[in-house]
Motif scaffolding. Sequence first.
Motif, PDB file in Angstrom:
ATOM      1  N   HIS A   1      -2.550   3.368   8.109  1.00 43.76           N
ATOM      2  CA  HIS A   1      -2.032   1.996   8.182  1.00 43.76           C
ATOM      3  C   HIS A   1      -0.953   1.757   7.127  1.00 43.76           C
ATOM      4  O   HIS A   1      -0.130   0.853   7.271  1.00 43.76           O
ATOM      5  N   SER A   2      -0.976   2.559   6.064  1.00 45.23           N
ATOM      6  CA  SER A   2      -0.026   2.352   4.965  1.00 45.23           C
ATOM      7  C   SER A   2       1.331   3.019   5.210  1.00 45.23           C
ATOM      8  O   SER A   2       2.258   2.819   4.422  1.00 45.23           O
TER       9      SER A   2
ATOM     10  N   PRO B   1      -3.316   3.490  14.045  1.00 49.19           N
ATOM     11  CA  PRO B   1      -4.771   3.660  13.998  1.00 49.19           C
ATOM     12  C   PRO B   1      -5.477   2.325  14.172  1.00 49.19           C
ATOM     13  O   PRO B   1      -4.894   1.271  13.935  1.00 49.19           O
ATOM     14  N   ASP B   2      -6.698   2.365  14.605  1.00 44.90           N
ATOM     15  CA  ASP B   2      -7.544   1.172  14.540  1.00 44.90           C
ATOM     16  C   ASP B   2      -8.943   1.609  14.114  1.00 44.90           C
ATOM     17  O   ASP B   2      -9.233   2.804  14.091  1.00 44.90           O
TER      18      ASP B   2
ATOM     19  N   TYR C   1      -8.334  -0.563   4.101  1.00 50.03           N
ATOM     20  CA  TYR C   1      -7.632  -0.962   5.333  1.00 50.03           C
ATOM     21  C   TYR C   1      -7.729  -2.469   5.500  1.00 50.03           C
ATOM     22  O   TYR C   1      -6.724  -3.151   5.760  1.00 50.03           O
TER      23      TYR C   1
ATOM     24  N   LEU D   1      -8.071   5.960   7.782  1.00 53.80           N
ATOM     25  CA  LEU D   1      -7.618   4.761   8.496  1.00 53.80           C
ATOM     26  C   LEU D   1      -6.644   3.958   7.632  1.00 53.80           C
ATOM     27  O   LEU D   1      -5.574   3.535   8.088  1.00 53.80           O
ATOM     28  N   SER D   2      -7.017   3.776   6.374  1.00 58.64           N
ATOM     29  CA  SER D   2      -6.175   2.985   5.480  1.00 58.64           C
ATOM     30  C   SER D   2      -4.863   3.711   5.179  1.00 58.64           C
ATOM     31  O   SER D   2      -3.798   3.095   5.101  1.00 58.64           O
ATOM     32  N   TRP D   3      -4.954   5.023   5.011  1.00 56.63           N
ATOM     33  CA  TRP D   3      -3.739   5.831   4.787  1.00 56.63           C
ATOM     34  C   TRP D   3      -2.763   5.658   5.954  1.00 56.63           C
ATOM     35  O   TRP D   3      -1.587   5.357   5.752  1.00 56.63           O
TER      36      TRP D   3
ATOM     37  N   SER E   1     -13.594  -0.145   6.624  1.00 58.38           N
ATOM     38  CA  SER E   1     -12.695   0.491   5.652  1.00 58.38           C
ATOM     39  C   SER E   1     -12.152  -0.595   4.745  1.00 58.38           C
ATOM     40  O   SER E   1     -11.296  -1.392   5.141  1.00 58.38           O
TER      41      SER E   1
ATOM     42  N   ALA F   1       0.841  -1.196   0.000  1.00 53.09           N
ATOM     43  CA  ALA F   1       0.000   0.000   0.000  1.00 53.09           C
ATOM     44  C   ALA F   1       0.877   1.248   0.000  1.00 53.09           C
ATOM     45  O   ALA F   1       1.971   1.265   0.578  1.00 53.09           O
TER      46      ALA F   1
ATOM     47  N   GLN G   1      -5.474  -4.298   3.223  1.00 50.04           N
ATOM     48  CA  GLN G   1      -4.083  -4.358   3.697  1.00 50.04           C
ATOM     49  C   GLN G   1      -3.905  -5.487   4.711  1.00 50.04           C
ATOM     50  O   GLN G   1      -2.892  -6.195   4.704  1.00 50.04           O
TER      51      GLN G   1
END
Lengths: 253, 308
Positions: A108-109, A118-119, B127, A104-106, B124, A51, B130
Motif C-alpha cells: 500500500h505504501s 492489495p487489499d 496498513y 499488505l502495508s508495504w 494490519s 509511508a 495509512q
Amino acid sequence: MAWVVLSEAHDPAAAWAAAGLRALGLEPLEHVTCADLEEAIWEHHVGVDGARTVVQLPGGRRLDSAVTRGALNRLLCAPGLVSRAGLPEADRLYALHERHALALSWLHSVAGRVLNPPDPRSLCGGWHHPAEWAVLAGRAGLGALPWRLAAHAALPGGEGSLAGDGTWSAWRGSEDVIVAAGRVFSREPLDPVTVDGYRRLAALAGAPVMGVWLTAVNGGPPMLAGATPVPDLRAGGVALLEALAEALGGEVP
Amino acid sequence: VILLCGIPSEPPLALVRERLDVLAAPYVLFNQRRFDAAALDLEVGASGPTGQVVLEGHAYPLGSLRAVYVRFMDDRLLPELDGEPEDSPRRARCRALHDGLMRWLEVMPGRVVNRLGHMGSNGSKPYQAQLIAGFGLRVPETLVTNDPAAVLAFRRRHGRVIYKSVSGVRSIVRELSDEEFARLEAVRRCPVQFQAFVPGYDVRVHTIGDEVFATRITSPDEATDYRYADHDGVMLEPITLPHELAGACVRLARGLGLEFAGIDLRVGVDGAACCLEVNPSPAYSYYEANTGQPISAALAGHLAEASG
C-alpha cells in the motif's frame, strides 16, 4: 529501482511479463519473488510524512517504495513462511499473520501504481468469494452462474459436506477473458457492451488485472463461472504488455 | 426484521437485544451455540442472494432480514463442539452454516454491522494507519522492521517507544524497556512494530452512523495499554469531542465501510489527537457500563432504522 514485478517463485506469466515490460522500455525493472523476500531486511515507516518501505534483498538488490514508479503485483501469500516451517503451529500462524500484515502495508505504501492494489483479503488484490463474483457480475451487467450453499450441508440431518462445492470452479487453467488496465482480451470475439461489462467488473472487483472463466449452460449465453486476480497474462501477448506498461507509467513507443 | 448473530449472553449482544425490546423492533436471534437448530438455504446469483434461514424451527426468507448485528465468536471454538473429532460431520456442518451466513452477509443488500470485507483493515495496523492518515487524522510515528539497527535509530529519535504486533493477533502493547532492548536481536526472526510513545490520555470514540460517543480513559502512570492496566485505577468519563475531530471520526468509519466502529485516540499534551487504530467489532459494553453512554440504544436504533 523504477519498476517491479512481484510474484510467487514459480509464476511463468510473471517472468514473461517482466521480460516483456523491460523490452518495452520499463527499465530498471526487477522481478522479485516470494523466495527473494524470504531473507529480506525490512524497514517500513508510517507517520506524519506518509509511508515508506525499504526492502533489502539478498545479493544487494533494494526496493524503495518511494521511488517505485509501478508494480505488477501477483503475490499470493506473505513471504517468510518457508524458513519458519519448524515452528510450533501457533507460532507459525502468528508469523504468517505478521508477515501478511507487513506485506499488505508495504504494498500500500508504494508510490507508483500497483496492479493489482492489495487489499486485506489478498496481497494481490481482487480476491472475492464466488458468491461475491456472482453479485459483482450482475452489477456489471454480466451473467454469472449462481453459487449455491450445498443445501444438505446446512440443513438439519445433512451429510455435512462443505459449502459451495459443485457449482463454481476457480483457479482452473487459462482464462476465457482477461482484463488488463482497461483493455479486454478474450478467447472469442466480444460485443462492445460485453467489453464494457468486463471493464466495469474489474473496477467493481478492485482488480484492474483479472481473468475470467466462462461457461454456457444448455446452449445459453456464456456466464461467469470463475475469476482470478492472477491470470495467465501470456494469452494477451504484446498488446496486453503494452496496456500494462502504459498503466504502470512507462512511455510505450 | 433484524437478525442478531452471536452468543446471547455476551454483553454487547445482550444489550442491543434489550434495547430492541424497548423499541419493540422485530428481531430474530441466531444463537451460535444452538447451531444444531439452525439451517441455511442460500443461492447467490447475478441478481443477488435468495433463500431462507431456519432458526429454532421457524423459517425466515433472507429477503425479509434487512439489518444484521454480527458478534460471531470463532465457531470452531464453540463449547458444543468440544470432543468432536476434527473431521466429524457435525463440526463440518457447523462450519458450513457459519461460512454460508458470512457469505450471505457480504452480499445481502441491507445494513450489516459490520461486513467482514470492511473489517479487514484492522488485520494490519500499519496498513490501517495509512488509511487513517488518508482521512486526515494524525497517526503515531511507526516502524515495522526486522533490523535491530533500525530499532536503535528509531529509539534514539523518539525516546520512549512501545511495541506491538503488526497484525491483530496477540495484540498487546508494551513499552520497550532497557531489558527488552538488550535482546533486540530477536527481531531478526520476525518483523515487529514499534511506535513512538504519545504522552497524554486515551479516548475511545464509538461511531454509529453519524452518532459519536467519546469516552476519556485515564489510567495510572499513562499505561501503554489501558485494557490490560489495573482496572481499579482506570477512570472512564464521557466527553464531547471538538466538532472537527468528531466529524473526522465519522468520515473515517464511513470511509472504511464501518456502520459501527471503536476508534482509539490518544490526545497528547499539546491537545492534538493521534489515532491509534479502528476496531471494527467494538466491545462497547465496557464503556457503556462505566459511563452510562447510550451506545447500545443508538446501535439498536441504527438497526431498527434499516429494518424499516
